[in-house]
Design an enzyme around this catalytic site. Structure first.
Site, PDB file in Angstrom:
ATOM      1  N   LYS A  13       5.887  13.081  -3.220  1.00 14.76           N
ATOM      2  CA  LYS A  13       4.934  14.014  -2.591  1.00 14.76           C
ATOM      3  C   LYS A  13       5.493  14.591  -1.280  1.00 14.76           C
ATOM      4  O   LYS A  13       5.437  15.781  -1.059  1.00 14.76           O
ATOM      5  CB  LYS A  13       3.611  13.304  -2.232  1.00 14.76           C
ATOM      6  CG  LYS A  13       2.785  12.828  -3.373  1.00 14.76           C
ATOM      7  CD  LYS A  13       1.419  12.325  -2.903  1.00 14.76           C
ATOM      8  CE  LYS A  13       1.486  11.187  -1.910  1.00 14.76           C
ATOM      9  NZ  LYS A  13       2.035   9.923  -2.444  1.00 14.76           N
ATOM     10  N   ARG A  88      -7.348  10.053  -0.331  1.00 17.92           N
ATOM     11  CA  ARG A  88      -6.849   8.906  -1.090  1.00 17.92           C
ATOM     12  C   ARG A  88      -7.986   8.086  -1.667  1.00 17.92           C
ATOM     13  O   ARG A  88      -7.736   7.076  -2.324  1.00 17.92           O
ATOM     14  CB  ARG A  88      -6.034   8.019  -0.160  1.00 17.92           C
ATOM     15  CG  ARG A  88      -4.519   8.116  -0.330  1.00 17.92           C
ATOM     16  CD  ARG A  88      -3.926   7.156   0.662  1.00 17.92           C
ATOM     17  NE  ARG A  88      -2.589   6.756   0.394  1.00 17.92           N
ATOM     18  CZ  ARG A  88      -1.519   7.322   0.941  1.00 17.92           C
ATOM     19  NH1 ARG A  88      -1.634   8.367   1.712  1.00 17.92           N
ATOM     20  NH2 ARG A  88      -0.328   6.828   0.704  1.00 17.92           N
ATOM     21  N   ARG A 122      14.198   4.001  -0.179  1.00 15.54           N
ATOM     22  CA  ARG A 122      13.826   5.131   0.684  1.00 15.54           C
ATOM     23  C   ARG A 122      14.168   4.859   2.148  1.00 15.54           C
ATOM     24  O   ARG A 122      13.963   3.775   2.656  1.00 15.54           O
ATOM     25  CB  ARG A 122      12.327   5.385   0.535  1.00 15.54           C
ATOM     26  CG  ARG A 122      11.797   6.509   1.393  1.00 15.54           C
ATOM     27  CD  ARG A 122      10.536   7.083   0.839  1.00 15.54           C
ATOM     28  NE  ARG A 122       9.407   6.184   0.912  1.00 15.54           N
ATOM     29  CZ  ARG A 122       8.198   6.485   0.430  1.00 15.54           C
ATOM     30  NH1 ARG A 122       7.996   7.641  -0.199  1.00 15.54           N
ATOM     31  NH2 ARG A 122       7.206   5.632   0.537  1.00 15.54           N
ATOM     32  N   ARG A 153      10.853   2.094   6.225  1.00 16.99           N
ATOM     33  CA  ARG A 153       9.479   1.811   6.630  1.00 16.99           C
ATOM     34  C   ARG A 153       9.133   0.358   6.325  1.00 16.99           C
ATOM     35  O   ARG A 153       9.513  -0.146   5.269  1.00 16.99           O
ATOM     36  CB  ARG A 153       8.514   2.733   5.862  1.00 16.99           C
ATOM     37  CG  ARG A 153       8.482   4.132   6.374  1.00 16.99           C
ATOM     38  CD  ARG A 153       7.784   5.073   5.416  1.00 16.99           C
ATOM     39  NE  ARG A 153       6.534   4.568   4.842  1.00 16.99           N
ATOM     40  CZ  ARG A 153       5.737   5.296   4.070  1.00 16.99           C
ATOM     41  NH1 ARG A 153       6.055   6.556   3.780  1.00 16.99           N
ATOM     42  NH2 ARG A 153       4.632   4.794   3.580  1.00 16.99           N
ATOM     43  N   ARG A 164       0.531  -1.509  -2.323  1.00 17.56           N
ATOM     44  CA  ARG A 164       0.291  -0.061  -2.233  1.00 17.56           C
ATOM     45  C   ARG A 164       0.027   0.521  -3.620  1.00 17.56           C
ATOM     46  O   ARG A 164      -0.802   1.419  -3.783  1.00 17.56           O
ATOM     47  CB  ARG A 164       1.460   0.630  -1.549  1.00 17.56           C
ATOM     48  CG  ARG A 164       1.547   0.221  -0.066  1.00 17.56           C
ATOM     49  CD  ARG A 164       2.826   0.669   0.579  1.00 17.56           C
ATOM     50  NE  ARG A 164       2.961   2.112   0.596  1.00 17.56           N
ATOM     51  CZ  ARG A 164       4.136   2.746   0.646  1.00 17.56           C
ATOM     52  NH1 ARG A 164       5.266   2.067   0.641  1.00 17.56           N
ATOM     53  NH2 ARG A 164       4.165   4.051   0.690  1.00 17.56           N
TER      54      ARG A 164
HETATM   55  P1  AMP Z   1       2.109   7.438   3.064  1.00 18.54           P
HETATM   56  O1  AMP Z   1       3.133   7.808   4.085  1.00 18.54           O
HETATM   57  O2  AMP Z   1       1.317   8.612   2.575  1.00 18.54           O
HETATM   58  O3  AMP Z   1       2.669   6.599   1.957  1.00 18.54           O
HETATM   59  O4  AMP Z   1       1.048   6.503   3.823  1.00 18.54           O
HETATM   60  C1  AMP Z   1       1.426   5.263   4.401  1.00 18.54           C
HETATM   61  C2  AMP Z   1       0.212   4.416   4.676  1.00 18.54           C
HETATM   62  O5  AMP Z   1      -0.655   5.093   5.591  1.00 18.54           O
HETATM   63  C3  AMP Z   1      -0.665   4.119   3.468  1.00 18.54           C
HETATM   64  O6  AMP Z   1      -0.186   3.009   2.727  1.00 18.54           O
HETATM   65  C4  AMP Z   1      -2.001   3.820   4.141  1.00 18.54           C
HETATM   66  O7  AMP Z   1      -2.015   2.529   4.736  1.00 18.54           O
HETATM   67  C5  AMP Z   1      -2.024   4.831   5.274  1.00 18.54           C
HETATM   68  N1  AMP Z   1      -2.642   6.103   4.851  1.00 18.54           N
HETATM   69  C6  AMP Z   1      -2.061   7.327   4.771  1.00 18.54           C
HETATM   70  N2  AMP Z   1      -2.936   8.256   4.358  1.00 18.54           N
HETATM   71  C7  AMP Z   1      -4.106   7.608   4.154  1.00 18.54           C
HETATM   72  C8  AMP Z   1      -5.385   8.003   3.684  1.00 18.54           C
HETATM   73  N3  AMP Z   1      -5.647   9.275   3.331  1.00 18.54           N
HETATM   74  N4  AMP Z   1      -6.355   7.049   3.618  1.00 18.54           N
HETATM   75  C9  AMP Z   1      -6.128   5.775   3.963  1.00 18.54           C
HETATM   76  N5  AMP Z   1      -4.934   5.326   4.385  1.00 18.54           N
HETATM   77  C10 AMP Z   1      -3.927   6.228   4.481  1.00 18.54           C
END
Ligand code: AMP
Length: 207
Positions: A13, A88, A122, A153, A164
């Site tokens: 994404k 999400r 990654r 990360r 996740r």
């Molecule tokens: P990402 O970089 O999109 O994979 O997000 C990393 C982490 O941020 C996720 O595993 C969640 O803990 C948190 N996070 C990001 N976006 C959201 C969202 N829309 N709702 C809840 N948690 C989020």
């Protein structure tokens, strides 16, 4: 055009949102990047979000909805944007309906067994949000775009990745039906090469 990118962690994404945003000249709004910056800057939101993110769970809806509501009011969102990583959950999607008019939802589909390998390799740039896979870096440790040191990360480590994926299937996957029912969903096979996926997304957005 106001667009949502939907898909499991590691589906691409972020990478594809960055490319499509550059092509359409609209901002990429990544809630994950915003939260990581908030954590690095030790803001109150960052402090609230950190324990959830470290565990591979989702940050509470009210926290994230407030962040997105504020961000979408910025001037650069007037001509459209890509939401990458939001909504999400169904409550987030319902809240978004009161905040913005979404034109298209692009689901990038990749089978779970491919995601673990993608995520564990990654490497990311915390400064500009660029992402790389170790297999493409050839030993390099800095970001091509801005020169910052790349990191893995914490939540890309194997012990967290599984949580996740569980969170994705339990909380986020229902959004596929949510947006299909509203006639906004386009599903893209995310298991091809980066350029093929990019072309398929552009095609879906034109349709
Ligand atoms: P990402 O970089 O999109 O994979 O997000 C990393 C982490 O941020 C996720 O595993 C969640 O803990 C948190 N996070 C990001 N976006 C959201 C969202 N829309 N709702 C809840 N948690 C989020």
């Amino acid at each position: 055009m106001n667009i949502i990118f939907l898909g499991p962690p590691g589906a691409g994404k972020g990478t594809q949102a960055q490319k499509i945003c550059a092509a359409l000249n609209i901002p990429q709004i990544s809630t994950g990047d915003m939260l990581r910056r908030a954590i690095a800057e030790k803001t109150p939101t960052g402090l609230k979000a950190k324990s959830y993110m470290d565990a591979g769970g989702l940050v509470p809806d009210d926290v994230i909805i407030d962040i997105v509501r504020d961000r979408l009011q910025a001037d650069d969102c007037a001509q459209g944007y890509i939401l990458d990583g939001f909504p999400r959950t169904v409550p987030q999607a319902e809240a978004l309906e009161g905040i913005a008019q979404i034109d298209k939802v692009v689901e990038i589909a990749v089978p779970d067994e491919k995601l673990v390998a993608r995520i564990s390799g990654r490497r990311v740039c915390l400064k500009c949000g660029a992402t790389y896979h170790v297999s493409m870096l050839d030993g390099k440790t800095t970001c091509d775009a801005c020169g910052e040191t790349l990191i893995q990360r914490d939540d890309d480590k194997p012990e967290t990745v599984q949580n996740r994926l569980v969170a994705y299937h339990a909380k986020t996957a229902p959004l596929v039906d949510f947006y299909r029912a509203r006639g906004k969903l386009a599903t893209i096979d995310g298991d091809g090469g980066m350029e093929k996926v990019f072309a398929d997304i552009l095609e879906a957005l034109k349709a």
